[in-house]
Design a protein around this motif. Structure first.
Motif, PDB file in Angstrom:
ATOM      1  N   UNK A 247      55.709  45.826 -49.751  1.00 26.58           N
ATOM      2  CA  UNK A 247      56.782  45.849 -50.740  1.00 26.58           C
ATOM      3  C   UNK A 247      58.129  45.983 -50.036  1.00 26.58           C
ATOM      4  N   UNK A 248      59.157  45.459 -50.682  1.00 23.23           N
ATOM      5  CA  UNK A 248      60.528  45.569 -50.187  1.00 23.23           C
ATOM      6  C   UNK A 248      61.362  46.203 -51.287  1.00 23.23           C
ATOM      7  N   UNK A 249      62.049  47.295 -50.961  1.00 23.97           N
ATOM      8  CA  UNK A 249      62.975  47.931 -51.879  1.00 23.97           C
ATOM      9  C   UNK A 249      64.384  47.524 -51.490  1.00 23.97           C
ATOM     10  N   UNK A 250      65.116  46.961 -52.430  1.00 25.85           N
ATOM     11  CA  UNK A 250      66.523  46.626 -52.213  1.00 25.85           C
ATOM     12  C   UNK A 250      67.355  47.665 -52.951  1.00 25.85           C
TER      13      UNK A 250
ATOM     14  N   UNK B  19      62.598  46.121 -56.709  1.00 30.21           N
ATOM     15  CA  UNK B  19      61.355  46.185 -55.951  1.00 30.21           C
ATOM     16  C   UNK B  19      60.720  44.798 -55.906  1.00 30.21           C
ATOM     17  N   UNK B  20      60.432  44.333 -54.688  1.00 28.02           N
ATOM     18  CA  UNK B  20      59.860  43.005 -54.464  1.00 28.02           C
ATOM     19  C   UNK B  20      58.495  43.119 -53.820  1.00 28.02           C
ATOM     20  N   UNK B  21      57.646  42.150 -54.108  1.00 29.79           N
ATOM     21  CA  UNK B  21      56.356  42.016 -53.432  1.00 29.79           C
ATOM     22  C   UNK B  21      56.528  41.041 -52.276  1.00 29.79           C
ATOM     23  N   UNK B  22      56.071  41.437 -51.113  1.00 34.40           N
ATOM     24  CA  UNK B  22      56.039  40.650 -49.872  1.00 34.40           C
ATOM     25  C   UNK B  22      57.389  40.509 -49.195  1.00 34.40           C
ATOM     26  N   UNK B  23      58.382  39.893 -49.855  1.00 31.98           N
ATOM     27  CA  UNK B  23      59.673  39.713 -49.201  1.00 31.98           C
ATOM     28  C   UNK B  23      60.787  39.524 -50.218  1.00 31.98           C
ATOM     29  N   UNK B  24      62.005  39.610 -49.727  1.00 30.05           N
ATOM     30  CA  UNK B  24      63.214  39.444 -50.527  1.00 30.05           C
ATOM     31  C   UNK B  24      63.985  38.248 -50.000  1.00 30.05           C
ATOM     32  N   UNK B  25      64.331  37.325 -50.878  1.00 32.13           N
ATOM     33  CA  UNK B  25      65.114  36.145 -50.524  1.00 32.13           C
ATOM     34  C   UNK B  25      66.477  36.254 -51.193  1.00 32.13           C
ATOM     35  N   UNK B  26      67.538  36.561 -50.445  1.00 30.78           N
ATOM     36  CA  UNK B  26      68.856  36.718 -51.052  1.00 30.78           C
ATOM     37  C   UNK B  26      69.391  35.439 -51.689  1.00 30.78           C
TER      38      UNK B  26
END
Length: 88
Positions: free
Chosen positions: A61-64, A22-29
């Motif tokens: 939020x971003x769920x990966x 779980x990320x706040x705002x965005x996910x950077x691979x």
């Protein structure tokens, strides 16, 4: 995002071993630790992730969702629960 701040749960439902981030705002691979709030492997039992976290109403939020082993694909569901509806 959620309309009401509170404790929410995100649980995977799949036939394979899953992992959730779980990320706040965005996910950077390219930099997976930036904005990471929490992660889980088997907290939901049966090799499924379970994330319990306080989500704020003014935050995106971003769920990966991924599998524990590389190159595994499958159909899956994410079950969300909390004090109000989750938007995606």
């Amino acid at each position: 995002s959620v309309p009401e701040t509170g404790i929410y749960s995100l649980r995977s439902q799949s036939s394979v071993d899953t992992y959730g981030y779980l990320y706040r705002y965005n996910f950077d691979p390219e930099n997976t630790l930036v904005n990471l709030l929490t992660s889980d492997d088997d907290g939901g039992g049966s090799m499924q992730f379970l994330l319990d976290f306080v989500l704020r109403s003014d935050t995106t939020y971003v769920l990966v969702f991924t599998t524990f082993r590389p190159y595994v694909t499958t159909s899956f569901s994410v079950i969300g629960s909390g004090p109000s509806t989750m938007y995606y």
